[in-house]
Design an enzyme around this catalytic site. Structure first.
Site, mmCIF file in Angstrom:
data_model
loop_
_atom_site.group_PDB
_atom_site.id
_atom_site.type_symbol
_atom_site.label_atom_id
_atom_site.label_comp_id
_atom_site.label_asym_id
_atom_site.label_seq_id
_atom_site.Cartn_x
_atom_site.Cartn_y
_atom_site.Cartn_z
ATOM 1 N NE ARG A 65 -3.829 -1.852 2.831
ATOM 2 C CZ ARG A 65 -3.630 -2.856 3.562
ATOM 3 N NH1 ARG A 65 -2.285 -2.871 4.505
ATOM 4 N NH2 ARG A 65 -4.411 -3.728 3.604
ATOM 5 C CG ASP A 204 7.661 -24.789 9.103
ATOM 6 O OD1 ASP A 204 8.801 -24.302 9.379
ATOM 7 O OD2 ASP A 204 6.777 -25.022 9.881
ATOM 8 C CG HIS A 205 11.926 -20.065 8.815
ATOM 9 N ND1 HIS A 205 11.036 -19.798 9.956
ATOM 10 C CD2 HIS A 205 12.999 -20.220 9.495
ATOM 11 C CE1 HIS A 205 11.467 -19.545 10.908
ATOM 12 N NE2 HIS A 205 12.785 -19.566 10.920
ATOM 13 C CD GLU A 243 12.493 -18.237 19.149
ATOM 14 O OE1 GLU A 243 12.917 -17.407 18.635
ATOM 15 O OE2 GLU A 243 11.262 -18.280 19.729
ATOM 16 C CG ASP A 262 5.215 -18.053 16.714
ATOM 17 O OD1 ASP A 262 4.950 -17.670 15.762
ATOM 18 O OD2 ASP A 262 6.190 -17.847 17.669
ATOM 19 C CG HIS A 267 8.727 -23.014 13.158
ATOM 20 N ND1 HIS A 267 8.607 -23.082 11.712
ATOM 21 C CD2 HIS A 267 9.048 -22.058 13.718
ATOM 22 C CE1 HIS A 267 8.366 -21.693 11.548
ATOM 23 N NE2 HIS A 267 8.626 -21.304 12.703
ATOM 24 C CE LYS A 367 8.536 -15.957 20.560
ATOM 25 N NZ LYS A 367 9.544 -16.232 19.545
HETATM 26 C C1 BG6 Z 1 9.135 -17.734 13.602
HETATM 27 C C2 BG6 Z 1 8.270 -17.352 14.691
HETATM 28 O O1 BG6 Z 1 8.466 -18.434 12.703
HETATM 29 O O2 BG6 Z 1 10.237 -18.373 13.882
HETATM 30 C C3 BG6 Z 1 9.066 -16.548 15.801
HETATM 31 O O3 BG6 Z 1 7.020 -16.508 14.391
HETATM 32 C C4 BG6 Z 1 10.219 -17.122 15.999
HETATM 33 O O4 BG6 Z 1 8.307 -16.310 16.896
HETATM 34 C C5 BG6 Z 1 11.126 -17.719 14.924
HETATM 35 O O5 BG6 Z 1 11.244 -16.514 16.834
HETATM 36 C C6 BG6 Z 1 12.216 -18.611 15.072
HETATM 37 O O6 BG6 Z 1 13.019 -18.921 14.020
HETATM 38 P P1 BG6 Z 1 14.330 -19.215 13.975
HETATM 39 O O7 BG6 Z 1 14.905 -19.384 12.520
HETATM 40 O O8 BG6 Z 1 15.372 -17.885 14.533
HETATM 41 O O9 BG6 Z 1 14.725 -20.333 14.950
#
Ligand code: BG6
Length: 514
Positions: A65, A204-205, A243, A262, A267, A367
């Site tokens: 936008r 999903d990274h 984390e 999340d 993951h 976290k």
């Molecule tokens: C994301 C979550 O998908 O993955 C975050 O939304 C999280 O909350 C993050 O911090 C963690 O990714 P990585 O690659 O740093 O372990």
């Protein structure tokens, strides 16, 4: 527009590159003004370009936008590359060449005019590059924009049906893919009105992380581990995602999700399935996805009365991490002061199948814990009969195989060995493999791998519809009884609530140190 400027000398990499060269494509990023685009997507594309994977003409269109010219968008993305890319450009010319592939379209996600402009831009780009209109649409937006974007893409005639010759259209969707089973099914329904399942890439990274991909290679590429990978030899498996960061500026999203949605639904469930699935019949996309779905189907659902003993829910209070004082979750910006959203979950999962019957999978994610570590630890059973004089064996600990996903990616195996000397003393020793030492090259970022896969049409490392639904079902049967799991406040910088220790202690076990 984009041409490769560098090739890689390593023969294995070169062979891999030949197999994986992207053809011509146009990538439209919805939500191009957002953090993800600048921090992850554009740096990943730049690295693919730098490595020569994008050797055919391509172009990248940012859609959002906010008013911005092409030049302004390019300048912002240049900043992103300088700040966040794992490698820097070799020269200003290389950077400029890459930036010349970027343009920007101003448009709202809900209204049609922007899409008309986008259509025209993509058509003109394809004409000037003399390429077919191969379109990859990337939804890097908040989830409430997914449906309007997909519907507008459809109504504007921007999507090529799957059967329509050599041209293609594909869709990449970021998580969260739904909020629970019902919303995930509704979202899948909306997506399928416009795209065939084969065109959908639910990202999903974690699946793009080198070490996560290595789980299958490690299990199935070495004959010594797979025979041990079952209830006969394994005592328990722990999957930990710790984390040190809090929620940053993401309260709006996080407070309505909590860590179970999340991190665990996405993951951790992906890592869990790769660890627990049966060997697939082949490395073909659906063969792997079928086995992943089967494991999810075999997970035993918790009964409401089991929630209090099988799930621990925590939220960080004020504390200190790495010597720095930090706020509690409820004091974070935009978090309601009475929020009961969890920032920590520990749970025990059991799988009802032959391979895993009786083997607990302990899972924890939190976290504001003391450090950032993601690890899978497989603890093997003790030897069936100890031959040694017990007084010399107090240090005999079970063998533990640790798959370190991040940081210091690698694998270690602990073994009991005799301490040199006259006495029979046993001490644990470790065999270590570190990615950085063995291969001497930094792993690509997860997004590099996944974006290239989507461009080349390989959806193996993306979640299929049924996987998403099944993992939501596992989460739903916990969250629907959330009230049975009291919320424990833990000080930021500590290893979560003590109730999590009790969860494993009840089974006579303990969490392994990370
Ligand atoms: C994301 C979550 O998908 O993955 C975050 O939304 C999280 O909350 C993050 O911090 C963690 O990714 P990585 O690659 O740093 O372990």
């Amino acid at each position: 527009m984009g041409q490769a400027v560098e090739t890689v000398g390593n023969p294995f990499v070169s062979r891999f590159m030949r197999l994986r060269q992207a053809g011509p494509f146009a990538l439209t990023i919805f939500g191009a003004s957002g953090d993800l685009t600048k921090r992850k997507l554009i740096p990943a594309l730049f690295n693919l370009y730098k490595d020569g994977f994008l050797s055919q003409p391509f172009n990248i269109v940012g859609y959002a936008r906010r008013e911005k010219t092409d030049r302004e968008f390019q300048a912002e993305m240049a900043e992103g590359i300088k700040k966040y890319s794992r490698r820097q450009p070799d020269s200003d010319e290389q950077l400029q060449q890459f930036l010349s592939t970027l343009s920007y379209v101003i448009g709202s996600f809900e209204d049609e005019p922007g899409y008309r402009q986008l259509k025209e831009r993509l058509r003109m780009n394809a004409l000037s590059l003399m390429t077919p209109e191969n379109n990859l649409f990337y939804l890097a937006t908040p989830p409430d924009s997914f449906e309007p974007i997909i519907s507008n893409l459809n109504h504007s005639g921007l999507i090529t049906p799957i059967a329509d010759g050599p041209r293609w259209s594909r869709l990449i969707i970021e998580k969260p893919f739904g909020h629970d089973t019902v919303s995930a099914i509704a979202l899948n329904h909306a997506v399928h009105k416009a795209f065939d399942e084969k065109q959908i890439y639910r990202i999903d990274h974690y699946l793009g992380k080198e070490t996560v991909q290595n789980i299958l290679v490690f299990r199935l590429g070495n004959s010594i581990f797979e025979p041990l990978w079952n209830r006969r030899y394994i005592d328990n498996i722990q999957i930990s995602v710790s984390e040190s960061l809090g929620i940053g500026s993401r309260a709006g999203y996080f407070d309505s999700s909590g860590i179970i949605r999340d991190m665990i639904q996405s993951h951790i469930m992906q890592v869990f399935t790769l660890i627990a699935m049966e060997p697939p019949a082949s490395f073909e996309t659906n063969a792997i996805r079928d086995e992943k779905a089967k494991v999810l189907k075999a997970v035993r659902y918790l009964k409401s009365e089991e929630i209090s003993t099988h799930v621990v829910r925590g939220q960080y209070g004020p504390g200190s991490v790495g010597g720095e004082k930090v706020k509690g979750y409820r004091e974070e910006k935009d978090v309601p002061s009475v929020s009961t959203t969890e920032t920590y979950v520990a749970t025990k999962i059991t799988i009802d199948n032959w391979r895993w019957s009786g083997v607990p999978f302990y899972i924890r994610a939190g976290k504001r814990l003391p450090k950032r570590v993601t690890e899978v630890a497989i603890t093997f059973k003790a030897p069936p009969h100890l031959l040694f004089d017990l007084s010399g064996c107090e240090n005999l600990t079970p063998n533990v195989l640790r798959l370190r996903i991040q940081p210091q990616e690698g694998i270690s195996l602990s073994l009991g060995a005799k301490v040199p000397g006259q006495a029979l003393q046993i001490a644990p020793v470790r065999m270590d493999f570190m990615y950085s030492e063995s291969f001497g090259v930094a792993s690509p970022e997860a997004y590099e791998r996944l974006i290239l896969d989507a461009i080349t049409g390989d959806s193996t490392l993306f979640a299929r519809e049924d996987e998403v639904d099944l993992s939501w079902k596992i989460i739903d049967q916990i969250t629907k009884h959330w009230d049975n799991a009291p919320l424990h406040i833990y000080p930021a910088g500590e290893w979560g609530p003590t109730a999590a220790d009790e969860l494993v202690a009840r089974d006579g076990r303990r969490w392994l140190r990370l």
